[in-house]
Design an enzyme around this catalytic site. Structure first.
Site, short mmCIF file in Angstrom:
data_model
loop_
_atom_site.label_atom_id
_atom_site.label_comp_id
_atom_site.label_asym_id
_atom_site.label_seq_id
_atom_site.Cartn_x
_atom_site.Cartn_y
_atom_site.Cartn_z
N ASP A 48 -5.56 -9.70 -7.36
CA ASP A 48 -5.79 -8.57 -8.72
C ASP A 48 -4.62 -8.20 -9.46
OD1 ASP A 48 -5.56 -6.97 -6.30
OD2 ASP A 48 -7.67 -6.07 -6.47
N GLU B 102 -20.20 -4.24 -3.24
CA GLU B 102 -18.87 -4.89 -3.11
C GLU B 102 -18.62 -6.28 -3.64
OE1 GLU B 102 -14.73 -4.38 -1.53
OE2 GLU B 102 -16.27 -3.14 -2.49
N GLU C 138 -12.52 0.22 -9.77
CA GLU C 138 -12.01 -0.41 -10.95
C GLU C 138 -12.82 -0.60 -12.02
OE1 GLU C 138 -9.97 -1.37 -7.17
OE2 GLU C 138 -12.18 -0.99 -7.67
N GLU D 141 0.91 -1.18 -0.04
CA GLU D 141 -0.04 0.00 -0.09
C GLU D 141 0.83 1.11 0.08
OE1 GLU D 141 -3.02 0.29 -0.49
OE2 GLU D 141 -4.09 -1.64 0.23
N THR E 10 -1.37 0.53 -10.82
CA THR E 10 -2.67 -0.03 -10.22
C THR E 10 -3.32 0.96 -9.40
OG1 THR E 10 -3.45 -1.96 -8.79
CG2 THR E 10 -1.50 -0.92 -7.95
#
Length: 596
Positions: free
Chosen positions: A317, A433, A497, A180, A583
């Protein structure tokens, strides 16, 4: 006559007072042209000057020879569609929508500036703040390139001034989430540096400061990073170990940021660090229970790949996303990422890809399943789409272009359409979600079958009218649209996304219907999430007026609104033939390579 003349100055004065009030008090709250004064730092003052700090750390496992950047030139096919000139009416409509998105950005940015400056996140409903990523100003750094892309020069100036206050040598947190921190902070610094052509030296300086600090997380016996890095152990000279349970996304999604840092600085250690990870992943790719893909969880201490869960959703992902993107960033100067991507996408197409049953039989709605792969080739399928999987449409489209796989564009479109469908069928016009759907029995022939839908809702056959009524009651109680069999998590967390794939598909195909799609999605999101001091995640997309959760992650500004803004920008603004987006939607300049 005299009476009327005498009242005119009074009327004029009243008008001026009213206009002044509107101009200075009402308009600022509704217009993104408002510029708050220099924000007050909310920096954590509890970190004392004598706190533990990472300065010079003794390495336990130093690298004696670094893996160099590849140097073999190669060509990459053009990615973007050759857009024709737009008409005046098209331009006027596009710019109007772009301004609305920019206003939404500024609404959230101003809330952050006023209530959470130099902290990680603003609480958009109550005006508080919280630190979720070590308290180094995640929203500020993550948003740097968005400020540049949207032409917000004054705001960028304030942000640049604040960067010197960020101290990466210490934190009040016990652990550092390596993935992160790298995608939000390092990605933010590098993209802003690339977009301004190195005009602001502080950006690369801070990227290097962060790189020097977090490189210590790789000082393990096998050079695999400790993803939840116990930084105080490193500061005290103690040894750290890789985790016996690291997610695929965390371990496999550091390549772009570290590769670009090596490209910019010439320091080979960053590329070396991530290349060692890629080499291990390639070795293990055919040794998993689903050869060609990796399990969601990896034992990075022993580099074991025997876990049974496979997905392209959360915790996996971005590892798959980075194969074509890292290939582009390196200018196709190595074939490793092509090999790994092609094995993965073929396994994905054969095993995880499925078509969902909908009332519109002409729609080819595609989603990705999860698989539990047991020993002996036994597999359990979970037909459970989630928002994090919505990146895959865009990723497959990019892979189809750069790896010359045109047949995959059908998959890319179907996956993107699937996520758009999931937005459109919900009362708020926003995708939940996590949910479940009825899979088609046959991919090419999928008529609507209400009996099958009812059976999938209950996970049993409909033997009599009582059981059928039970299914109908469950559909009504859980407010399930036709084709949806369960909603596991009804929240919306401001995720980007689905819009990411809409943006990429638009830039690759030139399909103008995607502009209408993006605008509809934005309007629905803005309506449900706009709060006092920003935009908030919501608890239930099935509610006409969902409850707001007082949570605004940095990716709302860094990704979601940035993708929306770019959809309604000129196509050459951050062209996919000039930049590759991380990303976290941070644009990195592509290596100088020829195009075909």
């Amino acid at each position: 006559m005299y009476y009327k003349r005498k009242t005119r100055p009074f009327s004029t004065a009243l008008f001026l007072i009213t206009a002044t009030y509107v101009l200075f008090f009402w308009l600022p709250s509704t217009s993104y042209y408002r510029r708050l004064p220099k924000p007050i730092s909310r920096k954590d003052t509890t970190v004392r000057k004598d706190a533990i700090r990472l300065n010079k750390v003794t390495e336990h496992y130093p690298v004696t020879e670094f893996i160099p950047l590849p140097t073999s030139p190669a060509s990459i096919p053009h990615i973007q569609y050759d857009f024709p000139p737009e008409s005046n009416s098209e331009r006027k409509s596009r710019l109007k929508k772009q301004r609305a998105i920019k206003e939404a950005f500024m609404h959230s940015w101003n809330g952050y500036k006023e209530y959470a400056w130099l902290r990680d996140e603003v609480k958009p409903r109550t005006g508080g703040y919280q630190d979720t990523f070590n308290g180094w100003g995640a929203t500020l750094v993550d948003s740097l390139d968005a400020l540049i892309i949207m032409g917000l020069d004054d705001e960028l100036e304030l942000a640049l001034e604040a960067l010197e206050e960020i101290d990466f040598t210490t934190t009040a947190s016990k652990q550092v989430p390596v993935f992160e921190i790298i995608i939000r902070y390092m990605g933010g610094f590098i993209a802003a540096h690339d977009l301004t052509n190195g005009k602001h030296p502080v950006l690369l300086k801070k990227a290097v400061e962060l790189g020097e600090m977090i490189f210590n997380a790789f000082d393990t016996h096998n050079r695999m990073p400790q993803m939840r890095w116990e930084w105080m152990k490193s500061a005290k000279g103690e040894e750290i170990k890789p985790s016996p349970r690291s997610s695929l996304a965390e371990i496999g999604s550091l390549t772009m940021e570290f590769t670009r840092l090596t490209q910019l600085t010439g320091d080979p250690k960053y590329y070396d660090a991530v290349q060692r990870i890629m080499n291990e992943l390639e070795i293990g790719q055919d040794k998993t229970r689903l050869p060609g893909m990796w399990p969601t969880w990896i034992n990075t201490d022993k580099m074991g790949f025997d876990d049974s869960e496979f997905t392209i959703g959360g915790c996996a992902d971005s590892a798959y996303e980075y194969f074509p993107k890292a290939h582009i960033l390196l200018g196709a100067q190595t074939d490793q990422y092509r090999r790994m991507y092609e094995k993965a996408i073929e396994t994905f197409n054969e095993n995880l890809l499925f078509r969902a049953m909908t009332k519109d039989e002409d729609q080819h709605i595609l989603f990705a399943a999860n698989i539990i792969a047991m020993r002996g080739n036994a597999k359990t399928f979970q037909y459970s789409p989630d928002h994090l999987k919505c990146f895959m449409g865009g990723t497959v489209a990019i892979g189809a272009k750069v790896f010359n796989r045109p047949e995959d564009m059908y998959v890319a479109k179907g996956l993107t359409d699937g996520c758009v469908w999931a937005y459109d069928v919900m009362p708020t016009g926003i995708m939940p979600e996590v949910f479940k759907v009825s899979p088609c029995r046959h991919h090419d022939d999928c008529p609507w079958d209400e009996e099958q839908w009812y059976e999938d809702v209950l996970s049993r056959s409909i033997d009599n009218e009582e059981i059928r009524e039970r299914a109908a009651d469950q559909i009504e109680a859980h407010r399930l649209p036709p084709g949806v069999t369960d909603i596991r998590d009804a929240s919306y967390n401001l995720r980007p996304e689905a819009l990411e794939s809409v943006f990429i598909m638009y830039r690759i195909t030139g399909d103008k219907t995607l502009l209408d799609t993006a605008w509809r999605m934005f309007q629905n999101i803005d309506k449900a999430t706009r709060s006092n001091f920003g935009h908030s995640s919501i608890n239930d997309v099935r509610e006409s007026k969902p409850k707001q959760n007082d949570k605004m992650e940095s990716f709302w500004l860094a990704e979601t609104l940035k993708y929306l803004y770019l959809i309604f920008s000129e196509p050459d603004h951050i062209s996919l033939d000039d930049y590759v987006l991380s990303t976290e939607a941070h644009p990195f300049k592509r290596a100088n390579a020829s195009h075909t």
